[in-house]
Motif scaffolding. Sequence first.
Motif, PDB file in Angstrom:
ATOM      1  N   ALA A   1       0.831  -1.207   0.000  1.00  0.00           N
ATOM      2  CA  ALA A   1       0.000   0.000   0.000  1.00  0.00           C
ATOM      3  C   ALA A   1       0.865   1.255   0.000  1.00  0.00           C
ATOM      4  O   ALA A   1       0.569   2.229  -0.702  1.00  0.00           O
ATOM      5  CB  ALA A   1      -0.933   0.006   1.198  1.00  0.00           C
ATOM      6  N   ALA A   2       1.950   1.233   0.769  1.00  0.00           N
ATOM      7  CA  ALA A   2       2.858   2.379   0.804  1.00  0.00           C
ATOM      8  C   ALA A   2       3.530   2.576  -0.554  1.00  0.00           C
ATOM      9  O   ALA A   2       3.684   3.710  -1.029  1.00  0.00           O
ATOM     10  CB  ALA A   2       3.908   2.188   1.893  1.00  0.00           C
ATOM     11  N   ALA A   3       3.930   1.479  -1.209  1.00  0.00           N
ATOM     12  CA  ALA A   3       4.554   1.576  -2.532  1.00  0.00           C
ATOM     13  C   ALA A   3       3.554   2.120  -3.553  1.00  0.00           C
ATOM     14  O   ALA A   3       3.910   2.927  -4.421  1.00  0.00           O
ATOM     15  CB  ALA A   3       5.071   0.214  -2.973  1.00  0.00           C
ATOM     16  N   ARG A   4       2.294   1.712  -3.429  1.00  0.00           N
ATOM     17  CA  ARG A   4       1.256   2.200  -4.341  1.00  0.00           C
ATOM     18  C   ARG A   4       1.051   3.704  -4.160  1.00  0.00           C
ATOM     19  O   ARG A   4       0.956   4.457  -5.126  1.00  0.00           O
ATOM     20  CB  ARG A   4      -0.044   1.442  -4.074  1.00  0.00           C
ATOM     21  CG  ARG A   4      -1.088   1.626  -5.142  1.00  0.00           C
ATOM     22  CD  ARG A   4      -2.338   0.791  -4.892  1.00  0.00           C
ATOM     23  NE  ARG A   4      -2.057  -0.607  -4.597  1.00  0.00           N
ATOM     24  CZ  ARG A   4      -2.422  -1.254  -3.490  1.00  0.00           C
ATOM     25  NH1 ARG A   4      -3.098  -0.622  -2.553  1.00  0.00           N
ATOM     26  NH2 ARG A   4      -2.127  -2.518  -3.304  1.00  0.00           N
TER      27      ARG A   4
ATOM     28  N   GLN B   1       3.258   5.765  -3.020  1.00  0.00           N
ATOM     29  CA  GLN B   1       4.487   6.405  -3.510  1.00  0.00           C
ATOM     30  C   GLN B   1       4.423   6.578  -5.026  1.00  0.00           C
ATOM     31  O   GLN B   1       4.781   7.626  -5.557  1.00  0.00           O
ATOM     32  CB  GLN B   1       5.697   5.544  -3.125  1.00  0.00           C
ATOM     33  CG  GLN B   1       7.026   6.083  -3.603  1.00  0.00           C
ATOM     34  CD  GLN B   1       7.645   6.992  -2.579  1.00  0.00           C
ATOM     35  OE1 GLN B   1       7.285   6.929  -1.422  1.00  0.00           O
ATOM     36  NE2 GLN B   1       8.555   7.823  -3.008  1.00  0.00           N
ATOM     37  N   ARG B   2       3.966   5.535  -5.723  1.00  0.00           N
ATOM     38  CA  ARG B   2       3.877   5.627  -7.188  1.00  0.00           C
ATOM     39  C   ARG B   2       2.866   6.687  -7.605  1.00  0.00           C
ATOM     40  O   ARG B   2       3.063   7.371  -8.615  1.00  0.00           O
ATOM     41  CB  ARG B   2       3.480   4.273  -7.768  1.00  0.00           C
ATOM     42  CG  ARG B   2       4.615   3.294  -7.881  1.00  0.00           C
ATOM     43  CD  ARG B   2       4.257   2.126  -8.785  1.00  0.00           C
ATOM     44  NE  ARG B   2       2.970   1.527  -8.507  1.00  0.00           N
ATOM     45  CZ  ARG B   2       2.764   0.462  -7.742  1.00  0.00           C
ATOM     46  NH1 ARG B   2       3.782  -0.142  -7.180  1.00  0.00           N
ATOM     47  NH2 ARG B   2       1.557  -0.009  -7.560  1.00  0.00           N
ATOM     48  N   LEU B   3       1.773   6.813  -6.843  1.00  0.00           N
ATOM     49  CA  LEU B   3       0.775   7.828  -7.167  1.00  0.00           C
ATOM     50  C   LEU B   3       1.312   9.244  -6.915  1.00  0.00           C
ATOM     51  O   LEU B   3       0.927  10.184  -7.597  1.00  0.00           O
ATOM     52  CB  LEU B   3      -0.502   7.618  -6.363  1.00  0.00           C
ATOM     53  CG  LEU B   3      -1.407   6.491  -6.821  1.00  0.00           C
ATOM     54  CD1 LEU B   3      -2.596   6.370  -5.883  1.00  0.00           C
ATOM     55  CD2 LEU B   3      -1.885   6.708  -8.235  1.00  0.00           C
ATOM     56  N   ALA B   4       2.181   9.378  -5.928  1.00  0.00           N
ATOM     57  CA  ALA B   4       2.712  10.697  -5.585  1.00  0.00           C
ATOM     58  C   ALA B   4       3.775  11.168  -6.575  1.00  0.00           C
ATOM     59  O   ALA B   4       3.920  12.369  -6.808  1.00  0.00           O
ATOM     60  CB  ALA B   4       3.288  10.677  -4.177  1.00  0.00           C
ATOM     61  N   GLU B   5       4.520  10.241  -7.158  1.00  0.00           N
ATOM     62  CA  GLU B   5       5.588  10.623  -8.095  1.00  0.00           C
ATOM     63  C   GLU B   5       5.002  10.907  -9.477  1.00  0.00           C
ATOM     64  O   GLU B   5       4.301  10.074 -10.039  1.00  0.00           O
ATOM     65  CB  GLU B   5       6.605   9.481  -8.230  1.00  0.00           C
ATOM     66  CG  GLU B   5       7.401   9.201  -6.987  1.00  0.00           C
ATOM     67  CD  GLU B   5       8.318   8.011  -7.143  1.00  0.00           C
ATOM     68  OE1 GLU B   5       8.311   7.384  -8.232  1.00  0.00           O
ATOM     69  OE2 GLU B   5       9.023   7.688  -6.191  1.00  0.00           O
ATOM     70  N   PRO B   6       5.323  12.065 -10.027  1.00  0.00           N
ATOM     71  CA  PRO B   6       4.834  12.354 -11.388  1.00  0.00           C
ATOM     72  C   PRO B   6       5.645  11.566 -12.420  1.00  0.00           C
ATOM     73  O   PRO B   6       6.829  11.299 -12.231  1.00  0.00           O
ATOM     74  CB  PRO B   6       5.065  13.860 -11.540  1.00  0.00           C
ATOM     75  CG  PRO B   6       6.162  14.166 -10.589  1.00  0.00           C
ATOM     76  CD  PRO B   6       6.036  13.207  -9.451  1.00  0.00           C
ATOM     77  N   ILE B   7       4.985  11.186 -13.470  1.00  0.00           N
ATOM     78  CA  ILE B   7       5.653  10.453 -14.547  1.00  0.00           C
ATOM     79  C   ILE B   7       6.211  11.493 -15.520  1.00  0.00           C
ATOM     80  O   ILE B   7       5.453  12.289 -16.081  1.00  0.00           O
ATOM     81  CB  ILE B   7       4.683   9.501 -15.258  1.00  0.00           C
ATOM     82  CG1 ILE B   7       4.194   8.441 -14.267  1.00  0.00           C
ATOM     83  CG2 ILE B   7       5.351   8.848 -16.463  1.00  0.00           C
ATOM     84  CD1 ILE B   7       3.150   7.527 -14.821  1.00  0.00           C
ATOM     85  N   PRO B   8       7.531  11.503 -15.716  1.00  0.00           N
ATOM     86  CA  PRO B   8       8.111  12.501 -16.632  1.00  0.00           C
ATOM     87  C   PRO B   8       7.776  12.161 -18.088  1.00  0.00           C
ATOM     88  O   PRO B   8       7.941  11.025 -18.526  1.00  0.00           O
ATOM     89  CB  PRO B   8       9.614  12.405 -16.364  1.00  0.00           C
ATOM     90  CG  PRO B   8       9.814  11.025 -15.843  1.00  0.00           C
ATOM     91  CD  PRO B   8       8.548  10.664 -15.118  1.00  0.00           C
ATOM     92  N   ILE B   9       7.302  13.149 -18.803  1.00  0.00           N
ATOM     93  CA  ILE B   9       6.991  12.974 -20.218  1.00  0.00           C
ATOM     94  C   ILE B   9       8.082  13.691 -21.002  1.00  0.00           C
ATOM     95  O   ILE B   9       8.106  14.917 -21.082  1.00  0.00           O
ATOM     96  CB  ILE B   9       5.606  13.541 -20.565  1.00  0.00           C
ATOM     97  CG1 ILE B   9       4.548  12.828 -19.728  1.00  0.00           C
ATOM     98  CG2 ILE B   9       5.325  13.392 -22.049  1.00  0.00           C
ATOM     99  CD1 ILE B   9       3.184  13.411 -19.851  1.00  0.00           C
ATOM    100  N   GLU B  10       8.978  12.901 -21.515  1.00  0.00           N
ATOM    101  CA  GLU B  10      10.098  13.470 -22.262  1.00  0.00           C
ATOM    102  C   GLU B  10      10.387  12.599 -23.474  1.00  0.00           C
ATOM    103  O   GLU B  10       9.926  11.465 -23.553  1.00  0.00           O
ATOM    104  CB  GLU B  10      11.331  13.582 -21.370  1.00  0.00           C
ATOM    105  CG  GLU B  10      11.674  12.286 -20.680  1.00  0.00           C
ATOM    106  CD  GLU B  10      12.715  12.461 -19.598  1.00  0.00           C
ATOM    107  OE1 GLU B  10      13.515  11.534 -19.441  1.00  0.00           O
ATOM    108  OE2 GLU B  10      12.736  13.504 -18.936  1.00  0.00           O
TER     109      GLU B  10
END
Length: 161
Positions: free
Chosen positions: A107-110, A112-121
Amino acid sequence: MQLVDNDTFLSRLSSLFQSSKERGTIWLTHKRLTHDGDDTTMESADDSREYPCIVRVTDGKATQFSTHITSGDLDKFLNAYGALLKSSMSTLRKRDKKREKLRAEKAAARKQRLAEPIPIEGPKRGNGRRKRQRRIKAALKQDGARQRVQEKQEEKGKGKA
């Protein structure tokens, strides 16, 4: 099913709890006894008869016994029965904390993934275009997941208020 008196029932139940301390399951069933041995009949709603209670115990194998408790003996029996259950519940196995810890970590990892933005480059055309499009799709999916989590939290907040 063997019918025994209340004191014998409690003593046999305590010995059954002791014998199945390491391994085994015990089923306890409580219900109102409405059958007198005669044919059952439909009774009126204003019937003021007091019915006894039946308590059954089985370990799923050979041990099966039960007792009838009249309404006059119910308080005395329930006090002794409750004390017996409390003492035997304290000897149960402890919870599997390893599994709970693993769920909490997932749950914590999930989160964390939601909090980190996905870089679009990457380039819009040519080599790397597919990789960029996959990242855009993942970012949209992540935004949808964030919105669902937010809605769930709002519902929980409304439910408590």
